[in-house]
Scaffold this active site. Structure first.
Site, PDB file in Angstrom:
ATOM      1  N   HIS A 161     -38.721  47.863 -30.804  1.00 56.01           N
ATOM      2  CA  HIS A 161     -38.310  48.226 -29.435  1.00 56.01           C
ATOM      3  C   HIS A 161     -37.089  47.424 -28.956  1.00 56.01           C
ATOM      4  O   HIS A 161     -36.538  47.718 -27.898  1.00 56.01           O
ATOM      5  CB  HIS A 161     -39.451  48.000 -28.445  1.00 56.01           C
ATOM      6  CG  HIS A 161     -40.646  48.865 -28.694  1.00 56.01           C
ATOM      7  ND1 HIS A 161     -40.552  50.227 -28.810  1.00 56.01           N
ATOM      8  CD2 HIS A 161     -41.969  48.556 -28.871  1.00 56.01           C
ATOM      9  CE1 HIS A 161     -41.770  50.726 -29.050  1.00 56.01           C
ATOM     10  NE2 HIS A 161     -42.633  49.736 -29.099  1.00 56.01           N
ATOM     11  N   ASP A 196     -45.372  53.208 -36.728  1.00 50.60           N
ATOM     12  CA  ASP A 196     -46.065  52.538 -35.628  1.00 50.60           C
ATOM     13  C   ASP A 196     -46.469  53.598 -34.595  1.00 50.60           C
ATOM     14  O   ASP A 196     -45.875  54.664 -34.516  1.00 50.60           O
ATOM     15  CB  ASP A 196     -45.102  51.503 -35.009  1.00 50.60           C
ATOM     16  CG  ASP A 196     -45.753  50.639 -33.946  1.00 50.60           C
ATOM     17  OD1 ASP A 196     -46.173  49.508 -34.285  1.00 50.60           O
ATOM     18  OD2 ASP A 196     -45.848  51.067 -32.772  1.00 50.60           O
ATOM     19  N   HIS A 198     -45.937  53.632 -31.584  1.00 50.13           N
ATOM     20  CA  HIS A 198     -44.885  53.835 -30.579  1.00 50.13           C
ATOM     21  C   HIS A 198     -43.543  54.154 -31.240  1.00 50.13           C
ATOM     22  O   HIS A 198     -43.252  53.645 -32.322  1.00 50.13           O
ATOM     23  CB  HIS A 198     -44.721  52.567 -29.728  1.00 50.13           C
ATOM     24  CG  HIS A 198     -45.999  52.090 -29.110  1.00 50.13           C
ATOM     25  ND1 HIS A 198     -46.875  51.248 -29.769  1.00 50.13           N
ATOM     26  CD2 HIS A 198     -46.548  52.350 -27.899  1.00 50.13           C
ATOM     27  CE1 HIS A 198     -47.916  51.004 -28.986  1.00 50.13           C
ATOM     28  NE2 HIS A 198     -47.755  51.663 -27.846  1.00 50.13           N
ATOM     29  N   ASP A 285     -51.369  49.890 -35.025  1.00 46.24           N
ATOM     30  CA  ASP A 285     -51.865  50.435 -33.757  1.00 46.24           C
ATOM     31  C   ASP A 285     -52.119  51.943 -33.814  1.00 46.24           C
ATOM     32  O   ASP A 285     -52.531  52.530 -32.816  1.00 46.24           O
ATOM     33  CB  ASP A 285     -50.942  50.059 -32.574  1.00 46.24           C
ATOM     34  CG  ASP A 285     -49.469  50.211 -32.862  1.00 46.24           C
ATOM     35  OD1 ASP A 285     -49.122  50.694 -33.946  1.00 46.24           O
ATOM     36  OD2 ASP A 285     -48.663  49.850 -31.977  1.00 46.24           O
TER      37      ASP A 285
HETATM   38 ZN   LIG Z   1     -46.710  49.951 -31.467  1.00 48.65          ZN
END
Ligand SMILES: [Zn+2]
Length: 345
Positions: A161, A196, A198, A285
């Site tokens: 990120h 991931d 996200h 995750d």
């Molecule tokens: Zn994540």
């Protein structure tokens, strides 16, 4: 197979983060690395302590002012007055301010959201997380035969990120981008596959106008889900990078078969691209019981994922990023590692 890590990555110890209108208890804790390190030990695999490769590969991706903020921001923050909280944590995001008027302005420039606090020892861990990733890249740069085809970096904090000049989403330095850029010294084409939970909007942003680094991501739909502002299918890159950014957002509540349906599509794009090296952003995750999960991958699923990557028969560097069901990190990483070990040449 080679595994890298560094103990100093445990020093970063966030106390809180702000998301969805609430102050929250941190999920990204030092214990995550403790649990991850149990997996190679249980399988009798050696973990190499990362050595220092220096700041230059980091500065090839991130702005100097931002890196300087990560390194010195905490001291400047604490020096303001006695009213300061014990972590650098902005409540304002204004990336285009000139950051010349004090640490609060710097925080407003360099912290994109409330989930990347900086404490006393954060920089040490952030630096060694990047170095851990760089050690794997360096070994490919320095060897003639690419013997270390499969390399796994137990990295913390995560990176995908992080923007060129902003932290966010538990991330500070964009490890995947840093090593992709570092690998370009020797290799023409790098593919990054991000599984991931996200979307790695930081990686997307950094390589959006480039065709030498393919970014493909399988992630939860960003509608009302982090990073919310990016990760849609129509984001395909720009200029000569058009077509080299490929997103596969999954509807929330996707089952394991659905996850692999999207992973297989991402792998197909990688085969077409025919990269010299693959960088895999591995998030635990996506695990069914993870507090961040919007899909239902089983422990066995991580073994399948590793087997699919290994079957590409290219050098692969895995960066372990998300994963907040801490008590299952050991078991899930063991499953992934066993996928790489099985039928190893
Ligand atoms: Zn994540």
């Amino acid at each position: 197979m080679k595994i890298y890590s560094h103990e100093k990555q445990k020093l970063h110890h966030p106390q809180s983060y702000f998301s969805r209108g609430q102050m929250r208890q941190p999920q990204e804790k030092p214990e995550r690395l403790t649990e991850l390190l149990k997996a190679p030990e249980a399988l009798g695999l050696e973990v190499t302590t990362a050595k220092d490769i220096g700041i230059e590969p980091i500065l090839a991706v991130h702005d100097f002012g931002y890196v300087d903020f990560l390194k010195h921001g905490y001291e400047e923050w604490m020096a303001v007055d006695e009213d300061m909280g014990e972590e650098v944590q902005t409540t304002i995001y204004m990336p285009h301010n000139n950051a010349g008027l004090g640490i609060l302005a710097k925080a407003a420039k360099y912290q994109a959201d409330g989930s990347a606090p900086i404490g006393k020892h954060s920089w040490t861990s952030i630096y060694w997380s990047a170095q851990t990733a760089l050690n794997a890249a360096d070994s490919l740069l320095n060897e003639e035969t690419n013997q270390n085809k499969l390399q796994i970096c137990l990295t913390r904090p995560a990176g995908h990120h992080a923007r060129k000049s902003a932290a966010g989403g538990f991330c500070y330095l964009n490890n995947a981008a840093i090593i992709a850029e570092h690998l370009r010294q020797k290799f023409q084409k790098i593919a990054i596959i991000d599984t991931d939970m996200h979307h790695g909007q930081g990686i997307q942003e950094i390589f959006y106008d480039r065709k030498d680094v393919l970014y493909t991501s399988v992630h939860g739909s960003p509608i009302n889900f982090y990073p919310v502002v990016a990760g849609h299918e129509h984001e395909k890159g720009e200029g000569e990078g058009y077509g080299y950014n490929i997103n596969f957002p999954m509807p929330h509540d996707t089952d394991e078969a659905g996850f692999f349906h999207h992973v297989d599509k991402a792998i197909k794009t990688i085969k077409l691209f025919n990269p010299d090296v693959i960088v895999h952003v591995l998030g635990f995750d996506v695990y069914k019981d993870d507090p961040q999960a919007k899909c239902h991958v089983s422990t066995e699923g991580f073994k399948t994922l590793a087997q699919k990557l290994k079957a590409l028969d290219k050098p692969v560097i895995v960066l372990v990023e998300g994963g907040y069901c801490i008590e299952k990190l050991n078991e899930n990483l063991q499953a992934f590692l066993s996928g790489f070990i099985s039928e190893e040449k």
